[in-house]
Design a protein around this motif. Structure first.
Motif, PDB file in Angstrom:
ATOM      1  N   LEU A 335      52.037  21.493 -10.568  1.00 24.52           N
ATOM      2  CA  LEU A 335      51.676  20.761 -11.774  1.00 24.52           C
ATOM      3  C   LEU A 335      52.344  19.391 -11.794  1.00 24.52           C
ATOM      4  N   THR A 336      53.615  19.333 -11.415  1.00 22.11           N
ATOM      5  CA  THR A 336      54.330  18.055 -11.375  1.00 22.11           C
ATOM      6  C   THR A 336      53.649  17.082 -10.422  1.00 22.11           C
ATOM      7  N   ASN A 337      53.281  17.580  -9.242  1.00 21.22           N
ATOM      8  CA  ASN A 337      52.592  16.734  -8.261  1.00 21.22           C
ATOM      9  C   ASN A 337      51.239  16.282  -8.776  1.00 21.22           C
ATOM     10  N   TYR A 338      50.516  17.187  -9.413  1.00 24.02           N
ATOM     11  CA  TYR A 338      49.210  16.830  -9.977  1.00 24.02           C
ATOM     12  C   TYR A 338      49.360  15.703 -11.000  1.00 24.02           C
ATOM     13  N   MET A 339      50.329  15.841 -11.889  1.00 24.39           N
ATOM     14  CA  MET A 339      50.522  14.821 -12.924  1.00 24.39           C
ATOM     15  C   MET A 339      50.927  13.482 -12.311  1.00 24.39           C
ATOM     16  N   ASN A 340      51.821  13.518 -11.307  1.00 25.27           N
ATOM     17  CA  ASN A 340      52.336  12.278 -10.728  1.00 25.27           C
ATOM     18  C   ASN A 340      51.352  11.610  -9.777  1.00 25.27           C
ATOM     19  N   ILE A 341      50.694  12.410  -8.936  1.00 24.93           N
ATOM     20  CA  ILE A 341      49.864  11.852  -7.866  1.00 24.93           C
ATOM     21  C   ILE A 341      48.448  11.540  -8.325  1.00 24.93           C
ATOM     22  N   GLU A 342      47.878  12.393  -9.180  1.00 27.22           N
ATOM     23  CA  GLU A 342      46.473  12.220  -9.522  1.00 27.22           C
ATOM     24  C   GLU A 342      46.244  11.701 -10.948  1.00 27.22           C
ATOM     25  N   VAL A 343      47.043  12.134 -11.905  1.00 31.70           N
ATOM     26  CA  VAL A 343      46.801  11.720 -13.290  1.00 31.70           C
ATOM     27  C   VAL A 343      47.415  10.360 -13.595  1.00 31.70           C
ATOM     28  N   THR A 344      48.679  10.179 -13.277  1.00 34.38           N
ATOM     29  CA  THR A 344      49.390   8.961 -13.661  1.00 34.38           C
ATOM     30  C   THR A 344      48.681   7.674 -13.215  1.00 34.38           C
ATOM     31  N   PRO A 345      48.127   7.607 -12.002  1.00 31.89           N
ATOM     32  CA  PRO A 345      47.447   6.365 -11.600  1.00 31.89           C
ATOM     33  C   PRO A 345      46.212   6.032 -12.447  1.00 31.89           C
ATOM     34  N   THR A 346      45.709   6.992 -13.219  1.00 33.17           N
ATOM     35  CA  THR A 346      44.512   6.740 -14.031  1.00 33.17           C
ATOM     36  C   THR A 346      44.856   6.277 -15.446  1.00 33.17           C
ATOM     37  N   LEU A 347      46.147   6.275 -15.782  1.00 37.95           N
ATOM     38  CA  LEU A 347      46.561   5.935 -17.143  1.00 37.95           C
ATOM     39  C   LEU A 347      46.978   4.470 -17.238  1.00 37.95           C
ATOM     40  N   ALA A 348      46.604   3.835 -18.333  1.00 39.81           N
ATOM     41  CA  ALA A 348      46.966   2.435 -18.560  1.00 39.81           C
ATOM     42  C   ALA A 348      47.125   2.202 -20.058  1.00 39.81           C
ATOM     43  N   GLY A 349      47.675   1.052 -20.426  1.00 37.95           N
ATOM     44  CA  GLY A 349      47.813   0.685 -21.837  1.00 37.95           C
ATOM     45  C   GLY A 349      48.911   1.439 -22.557  1.00 37.95           C
ATOM     46  N   LEU A 350      49.904   1.931 -21.790  1.00 33.27           N
ATOM     47  CA  LEU A 350      50.982   2.725 -22.393  1.00 33.27           C
ATOM     48  C   LEU A 350      52.321   2.005 -22.252  1.00 33.27           C
ATOM     49  N   GLU A 351      52.304   0.686 -22.519  1.00 29.27           N
ATOM     50  CA  GLU A 351      53.491  -0.135 -22.301  1.00 29.27           C
ATOM     51  C   GLU A 351      54.706   0.357 -23.090  1.00 29.27           C
ATOM     52  N   ASN A 352      54.477   0.913 -24.256  1.00 22.77           N
ATOM     53  CA  ASN A 352      55.599   1.352 -25.101  1.00 22.77           C
ATOM     54  C   ASN A 352      55.883   2.846 -24.970  1.00 22.77           C
ATOM     55  N   VAL A 353      55.311   3.470 -23.956  1.00 21.36           N
ATOM     56  CA  VAL A 353      55.515   4.908 -23.743  1.00 21.36           C
ATOM     57  C   VAL A 353      56.256   5.121 -22.429  1.00 21.36           C
ATOM     58  N   ASN A 354      57.314   5.911 -22.472  1.00 23.73           N
ATOM     59  CA  ASN A 354      58.028   6.288 -21.252  1.00 23.73           C
ATOM     60  C   ASN A 354      57.296   7.490 -20.661  1.00 23.73           C
ATOM     61  N   LEU A 355      56.416   7.213 -19.707  1.00 23.61           N
ATOM     62  CA  LEU A 355      55.544   8.257 -19.170  1.00 23.61           C
ATOM     63  C   LEU A 355      56.332   9.333 -18.424  1.00 23.61           C
ATOM     64  N   ASP A 356      57.348   8.928 -17.696  1.00 24.92           N
ATOM     65  CA  ASP A 356      58.154   9.920 -16.968  1.00 24.92           C
ATOM     66  C   ASP A 356      58.849  10.863 -17.944  1.00 24.92           C
ATOM     67  N   ALA A 357      59.375  10.313 -19.025  1.00 24.36           N
ATOM     68  CA  ALA A 357      60.030  11.153 -20.036  1.00 24.36           C
ATOM     69  C   ALA A 357      59.014  12.068 -20.707  1.00 24.36           C
ATOM     70  N   TYR A 358      57.808  11.561 -20.950  1.00 23.09           N
ATOM     71  CA  TYR A 358      56.764  12.380 -21.571  1.00 23.09           C
ATOM     72  C   TYR A 358      56.407  13.566 -20.675  1.00 23.09           C
ATOM     73  N   LYS A 359      56.236  13.305 -19.381  1.00 23.81           N
ATOM     74  CA  LYS A 359      55.881  14.388 -18.456  1.00 23.81           C
ATOM     75  C   LYS A 359      57.007  15.420 -18.365  1.00 23.81           C
ATOM     76  N   GLU A 360      58.240  14.940 -18.370  1.00 23.03           N
ATOM     77  CA  GLU A 360      59.377  15.866 -18.336  1.00 23.03           C
ATOM     78  C   GLU A 360      59.422  16.715 -19.605  1.00 23.03           C
ATOM     79  N   SER A 361      59.097  16.100 -20.740  1.00 20.35           N
ATOM     80  CA  SER A 361      59.098  16.846 -22.003  1.00 20.35           C
ATOM     81  C   SER A 361      58.013  17.923 -22.002  1.00 20.35           C
ATOM     82  N   LEU A 362      56.891  17.641 -21.339  1.00 25.06           N
ATOM     83  CA  LEU A 362      55.825  18.643 -21.260  1.00 25.06           C
ATOM     84  C   LEU A 362      56.303  19.889 -20.528  1.00 25.06           C
ATOM     85  N   LEU A 363      56.991  19.688 -19.409  1.00 22.35           N
ATOM     86  CA  LEU A 363      57.486  20.837 -18.653  1.00 22.35           C
ATOM     87  C   LEU A 363      58.472  21.644 -19.489  1.00 22.35           C
TER      88      LEU A 363
END
Length: 497
Positions: A335-363
């Protein structure tokens, strides 16, 4: 030892000595909101936010009328009726402690199959400024392949013929808006709280598609008098179990026939587009923004897709709950690899969001051992979830020649899951409106894996992508040969052994 006490309005003062209860006078609250779909999520989310707001004595116009739309909603309607709209929200904290409070924001409740006209009239009431929806992803009657409203749905055909006794949300909204127009009333906001990207846009598009056939003279009025703000909603809310009910009784002495359990995390991001006014939800934690799309994409493609990944893989491997699934180190790494390798490159417009922290919080949230979110609930209606949660990521990755290895593996696992047994040979509890066709195509896929991708209402033109078909077919054959766990370990290591 505490005496047991039934949850209802008359007993609220006594119950307040045991747990937190509404301090406002519920009899003075008007219903400014009609909510359709009064299940667990609504009661843990919008009704919770609204309850907090109503504790401000100056707020009296934003009570909720909950509408039970479908025949199988009888139980929740009867429960709310018997308990005067009250229920206990039990927040399962990460340390195992329970935060309990009685929620009082649902001050009225209607059962649509019993009296359709009463629901229509309520939606058309001058007091009602907002109609909110949690009707599930499949409730929008959307065909993934064509992008069009599905007029072949028998329930839609019924509503077109018997407009005064509708069975779908589109029939009810059309009649209610027609009545508002006839009565010379102002417009209303229709707000989707479902897990669909651009859920407000979707609600508007599907409703207008229906109205153009059912009541074409109403189209212009809707376009001028009804707003459809997008929103992003988030709070993990598992199905209430018998043990949740008995635990509340044992620890608090409160007899609640249907409490709601949820995680401590909550989030509500809303576009500020309310044509007839709105509650000040921002004062109790909601966030109003000009553009909710980046937040929606993040949540749908990470949290909701993550749920589906954990659900399908975990169910096949014999796990029962989300926390069991994510605590398997191979699944967690996948799941971590899926989020980092395939999902994250498709996300944009999240300048005020710490995406790494968000993904860690999901786990961390997925791993809450006290939530016990059942995998059969997570996997239910996957035919409506995959096109919204996972396939947009696939299509974006294909356009940029990115990786689809992880997503294609999950789709292949879903094909095998749809055969109806896990890897231990035990039956799977599959709850899906398309269960029959999924099973038929899953059986055909045993001889030709590509057959499962022929369900165009789900996969659209994905079968025409040789890149995806190759990755999917390889994954399918590997799962059949080696089993899920060995395959995901190999994918994580980037080597098939």
């Amino acid at each position: 030892m505490k005496t047991n006490i039934k949850l209802n309005q008359n007993n609220l003062a006594e119950i307040s000595k045991r747990i937190s209860c509404p301090s406002y006078n519920r009899k003075n609250i008007k219903t400014g909101i009609v909510h359709v779909g009064i299940g667990g999520f609504h009661r843990a989310h919008e009704a919770y936010y609204t309850d907090q707001l109503l504790h401000d004595e100056a707020v009296k116009e934003w009570g909720i009328c909950g509408v039970a739309l479908l025949n199988f909603d009888t139980k929740i309607y009867n429960t709310l009726k018997e308990q005067d709209g009250l229920y206990t929200l039990v927040i399962k904290e990460l340390d195992g402690s329970l935060t309990k409070r009685v929620i009082g924001s649902i001050v009225d409740y209607l059962y649509a199959p019993e009296n359709p006209l009463k629901v229509i009239e309520k939606m058309a009431s001058p007091d009602v400024k907002i109609i909110t929806l949690t009707i599930t992803e499949g409730g929008y009657n959307y065909n993934e392949a064509t992008g069009a409203f599905d007029f072949d749905n028998p329930l839609i055909q019924h509503d077109l013929e018997f407009s005064q006794a509708p069975k779908t949300i589109f029939g009810y909204l059309t009649e209610a808006l027609k009545l508002r127009k006839e009565n010379g009333l102002k417009g209303v906001t229709i707000q989707s709280c479902d897990n669909i990207q651009g859920n407000g846009h979707m609600a508007k598009k599907m409703l207008l598609s229906y109205v153009k056939i059912a009541a074409p003279d109403l189209v212009y009025w809707i376009e001028k008098n009804v707003s459809f703000p997008n929103s992003m909603v988030d709070r993990i809310t598992p199905a209430t179990s018998p043990s949740d009910i008995s635990n509340l009784l044992e620890t608090s002495g409160i007899e609640d026939a249907w409490p709601v359990v949820c995680e401590p995390f909550k989030q509500w991001v809303i576009e500020d587009d309310f044509i007839a006014g709105r509650p000040a939800w921002e004062t109790v934690g909601a966030q109003f923004v000009e553009d909710v799309v980046p937040f929606e994409k993040m949540k749908l493609s990470l949290l909701n897709a993550g749920h589906s990944v954990l659900g399908i893989l975990g169910d096949l491997m014999g796990y029962a709950t989300i926390d069991e699934s994510v605590h398997n180190t191979a699944i967690k790494s996948f799941l971590t690899n899926y989020m980092n390798i395939e999902v994250t490159p498709t996300l944009a417009g999240l300048e005020n969001v710490n995406l790494d922290a968000y993904k860690e919080s999901l786990l961390q949230r997925f791993g809450n051992i006290y939530i016990k979110d059942q995998l059969d609930r997570i996997c239910s209606e996957s035919s409506a979830k995959f096109p919204i949660f996972i396939l947009p990521t696939v299509n974006k990755q294909l356009k940029k020649n990115g990786s689809v290895e992880f997503a294609s593996f999950v789709v292949a696992a879903w094909a095998i899951y749809s055969l109806g047994k896990n890897e231990n040979g035990k039956p799977l509890l599959i709850k899906d409106a398309m269960k029959t066709i999924l099973n038929e195509k899953a059986i055909a896929a045993k001889n030709n894996p590509k057959e499962f991708l022929e369900i165009t209402s789900i996969f659209g033109k994905l079968k025409d992508s040789q890149t995806f078909v190759n990755a999917y077919t390889t994954a399918y054959n590997n799962i059949v040969t080696y089993g899920v766990e060995k395959c995901i370990i190999a994918i994580n290591n980037k080597v098939i052994k």
